[in-house]
Design an enzyme around this catalytic site. Structure first.
Site, PDB file in Angstrom:
ATOM      1  N   SER B 130      33.824  -4.651 -19.834  1.00 47.28           N
ATOM      2  CA  SER B 130      35.193  -5.053 -20.222  1.00 47.28           C
ATOM      3  C   SER B 130      36.023  -5.589 -19.212  1.00 47.28           C
ATOM      4  CB  SER B 130      36.046  -3.947 -20.968  1.00 47.28           C
ATOM      5  OG  SER B 130      35.129  -3.475 -22.154  1.00 47.28           O
ATOM      6  N   GLU B 245      24.720   2.097 -26.636  1.00 47.88           N
ATOM      7  CA  GLU B 245      25.994   2.552 -26.484  1.00 47.88           C
ATOM      8  C   GLU B 245      26.576   3.158 -27.847  1.00 47.88           C
ATOM      9  OE1 GLU B 245      29.480   0.133 -25.572  1.00 47.88           O
ATOM     10  OE2 GLU B 245      30.442   1.703 -24.386  1.00 47.88           O
ATOM     11  N   GLU B 381      38.203  -1.354 -35.870  1.00 47.71           N
ATOM     12  CA  GLU B 381      38.447  -2.406 -36.760  1.00 47.71           C
ATOM     13  C   GLU B 381      37.435  -3.506 -36.463  1.00 47.71           C
ATOM     14  OE1 GLU B 381      40.676  -1.073 -34.790  1.00 47.71           O
ATOM     15  OE2 GLU B 381      41.776  -0.294 -36.455  1.00 47.71           O
TER      16      GLU B 381
END
Lengths: 386, 411
Positions: B130, B245, B381
């Site tokens: 990230s 993950e 989401e």
């Protein structure tokens, strides 16, 4: 890492939550029959005709495939299967909102009879008739009665050589079109022939078009005693518990159809130049619904397996299944209507048949709230003291 | 080779890797390396070399090509003998994410170099994926890796890196070609966290502590031998990591967990123990959550049964959604239930925990930390999109970012 907010109860062997090959074969047989004979247009036409159920379809299911006798041991005229197989049949019947008395006759009435002394011919004869699909039965209690619920003893039996029953029972599912009523009365459980003198069955215009209710009025109707008061109470309780647990599988089937049909429709229906199912606002709702349906399957299988194996956790499994699956089916049917837009509001589209079944079934055999209240007692989570 | 494929090396010795064979091998390991007298690292290395680390891995890499389920046989035997473990909670990223990716995409040399100290815990791993500008849209990441002699030079900034301050190695996703569409220009590397160009800064979060880090990469050197997979295939390799993950975060949990486990157990314990706190509103909400937690537990149990039958269902993608929502609602309810006590907070001091301990801290901490459950490892989401598109087959949203060269994307 996300810890699991788990709620397991007992350390006994985990329930089998999958489907066996034999169960899948049974599903295939029932689905194939319903695909050919139980199309939604047929279901709607049947409901409009005022027929209480589809007798021809029921014959094929009950006698042809043998679904009427699944819960009954071989030696008593049944198929010697269990609640697991019955649950699979109910899933399929829910998917098709099929107007047949599987739940009312082959589950509720049959389980009530199985709770009586099956060595007694007065019990064994009607049981075999229901199991073989020769006759249709109904347990004469309001459909809203939860497991352990005590319907006000409105039926009295006048003692005599042949007991005569008098009283009224409202909101009875499967009474219209039944041959035999199992009537809980003050002095026990009685079998009453619907053709007998003094029996009046008045159809009620029902919210659920595919499982209509009726008012049963008995005026000195002749009955035969199936079980005395103590045993009768246990038999009716067992029937309500089994019915509630298995109703969850029917609700799963209803939800499954609503989800699948809505996914299909929103993938095809185009507005603003694209399929409406490509809008995130709709996708998220359908994905959330999918997750609920997947969970409902686990919960319903758990209840069916507990009933089949006589697990000590059965009461909890049934209460969980009813408080979960009832709401999932209603949500699925409501989403089905909404996400179909205008067509979902029409009489022509079958979505309303599912909505009406789902909403009525939510009230049937105890509302989700009642089942949560039962759970509070079962798992020792009492409310505030007052 | 997939983790379940025993491979040719194992097949010659197949008879020895059933439960009885594993019991014998475990006994032999214990006989040769008495846990009471063998130092922990030595014992763990010996266990790895005996193929008893992860029995489903190939021979020579800590395994025996045995069915994964048989690991329990080894674990039980070792636990009974009081053998030391490798503290999997401390090295979860290495075990759960780096190892399966190394196994699938690493060269023989990479597997032999990295897997052993990864499993024994001598080398801790972290994940450099990230970035501040690439969260849900991970493939848009901007950290650049440029050819530099026989290796690569890396510049960029990574974030949400747990364990970076403890890690010896990192799995790193970087952009090697900005002139092609974003998914095509990525390459996957193993990054040396001791390189002088690596700077790790704690990232303090809403709980007050810092589980995570920001990692600044300035002229970091990576030899080409530490590339995992082909140049430009980084996205494909990363998907293996990310799949593992989600399995680790949302997935199976501790089998055999009985009683009202986890967050639910904390709330019901307080409920039963302190009747004066009960209200009708909380009662209704608690019962609802109890049912939903039980439904999620059964859904997970059903998924495990499907996996055991070799028919994985798509329920796994949904479980993380359920657990995130339930943890958030239960922890919120717990704060309310505790009334005055719910208004207190244990400690705002900035600390650097090595593991997340939900149950060992107070309700306020749980309430705040659970907020991350619907963000970490894929936001709820994004997961709903994945369920809608991959499970239900609904059409994707029209997108403008998939075919443009990365350098031309609006940022």
């Amino acid at each position: 890492m996300t810890p699991q907010p788990s709620a397991a109860l007992s350390a006994t062997a985990p329930p089998d939550l999958l489907y066996s090959e034999a169960e899948e074969d049974l599903r295939t047989a029932v689905r194939s029959l319903l695909t050919h004979r139980g199309a939604p247009t047929t279901v709607l036409a049947g409901a409009e005709s005022g027929r209480p159920y589809d007798a021809e379809l029921w014959r094929s299911l009950a006698a042809g495939i043998g679904t009427a006798g699944l819960l009954v041991p071989d030696k008593l005229g049944g198929q010697g299967a269990t609640a697991r197989e019955t649950a699979v049949v109910l899933e399929e019947l829910g998917r098709a909102v099929a107007p047949v008395p599987q739940l009312t006759s082959a589950v509720l009435a049959v389980t009530a009879l199985l709770g009586c002394d099956t060595g007694d011919a007065e019990v064994a004869a009607p049981l075999a008739a229901l199991a073989e699909g020769r006759r249709v039965g109904a347990l004469a209690v309001p459909l809203t009665t939860p497991p352990g619920g005590r319907p006000a003893a409105t039926v009295r039996a006048a003692a005599g050589r042949r007991p005569l029953l008098s009283g009224e029972i409202t909101a009875v599912a499967g009474a219209a079109g039944a041959d035999l009523l199992l009537v809980p009365a003050d002095t026990g459980l009685y079998a009453v022939d619907t053709g007998a003198e003094g029996v009046r069955i008045t159809p009620v215009t029902s919210l659920d078009l595919t499982r209509p209710l009726a008012r049963v009025t008995l005026a000195e109707a002749p009955g035969s005693l199936l079980a005395g008061p103590g045993r009768a109470r246990d038999a009716v309780d067992a029937a309500l518990l089994t019915g509630a647990g298995l109703l969850a599988s029917e609700q799963l089937g209803v939800a499954e159809w609503c989800l699948e049909e809505t996914v299909r429709y929103t993938g095809e229906r185009r507005q603003f130049g694209r399929p409406v199912g490509s809008f995130q606002a709709l996708k998220h709702r359908l994905a959330a619904l999918w997750l609920e349906v997947a969970s409902a399957r686990a919960v319903a299988r758990n209840a069916a397996d507990a009933l089949a194996t006589g697990s000590p956790d059965t009461a909890v499994a049934v209460a969980v299944a009813q408080s979960y699956c009832g709401e999932v089916a209603v949500r699925a049917a409501q989403e089905c209507v909404q996400l179909h837009g205008g067509i979902g509001m029409t009489w022509e589209h079958p979505a309303h048949l599912y909505l009406k079944r789902a909403k009525s079934a939510e009230l049937a055999l105890g509302t989700p709230g009642r089942h949560r209240a039962a759970l509070a007692r079962l798992v020792d989570l009492p409310g505030p003291p007052d | 080779m997939s983790p379940t494929d025993p491979g040719p090396a194992a097949s010659a010795d197949r008879e020895a890797v059933d439960a009885a064979g594993l019991r014998a091998r475990t006994a032999a390991l214990l006989a040769a390396h008495d846990p009471a007298t063998t130092p922990r690292p030595d014992f763990l290395r010996a266990r790895f070399d005996a193929g008893l680390a992860w029995v489903h891995f190939p021979e020579g890499l800590g395994g025996l090509g045995a069915p994964r389920a048989l690991q329990a046989v080894v674990d039980a035997g070792l636990a009974a003998a009081g053998a030391p473990g490798n503290d999997p909670r401390r090295i979860g990223i290495g075990l759960g994410m780096a190892a399966p990716t190394l196994l699938q995409y690493g060269t023989e040399e990479q597997k032999r170099r990295f897997l052993r100290p990864l499993w024994t815990g001598e080398e801790v791993w972290c994940q450099l994926f990230s970035e501040p500008g690439a969260g849900s849209d991970l493939a848009a990441l901007a950290t650049r890796a440029v050819r530099d002699g026989d290796g690569w030079r890396v510049d960029g900034q990574k974030v949400w890196t747990s364990g970076a301050h403890l890690a010896r190695w990192a799995i790193l996703l970087a952009r090697t070609d900005p002139t092609v569409p974003k998914h095509a220009g990525l390459t996957y590397f193993v990054c040396d966290m001791t390189d002088p160009g690596v700077e790790v800064r704690p990232l303090r979060q809403i709980t007050g502590e810092a589980e995570f880090n920001e990692v600044f990469l300035t002229g970091v050197r990576i030899p080409d031998a530490h590339r995992l997979g082909a140049v430009g295939e980084g996205w494909k390799v990363a998907r293996t990591t990310l799949m593992n993950e989600r399995v680790a975060i949302g997935g199976s949990g501790a089998p055999g967990e009985a009683g009202e486990g986890g967050m639910l157990g904390l709330v019901t314990g307080t409920w039963r123990g302190r009747p004066e706190l009960r209200t009708h509103d909380l009662h209704q909400r608690l019962l609802r959550l109890w049912v939903e937690a039980e439904a999620a537990r059964l859904t997970g149990e059903r998924l495990r049964q499907q996996l055991r039958r070799g028919r994985p269902g798509p329920e796994g993608s949904g479980l993380k959604l359920s657990f995130a929502r339930l943890n958030q609602e239960l922890s919120g309810l717990e704060v309310e239930l505790l009334a005055e006590d719910g208004l207190a907070y244990g400690d705002w001091t900035m600390t650097r925990p090595e593991v997340v301990d939900f149950t060992g801290r107070d309700a306020g901490y749980r309430y705040l930390r659970a907020k991350g459950n619907s963000i970490e490892g894929g936001t709820s989401e994004v997961l709903l999109n994945i369920v809608a598109e991959r499970v239900l087959g609904l059409p994707p949203e029209p997108r403008t970012d998939k075919d443009l060269p990365w350098k031309d994307l609006p940022r």
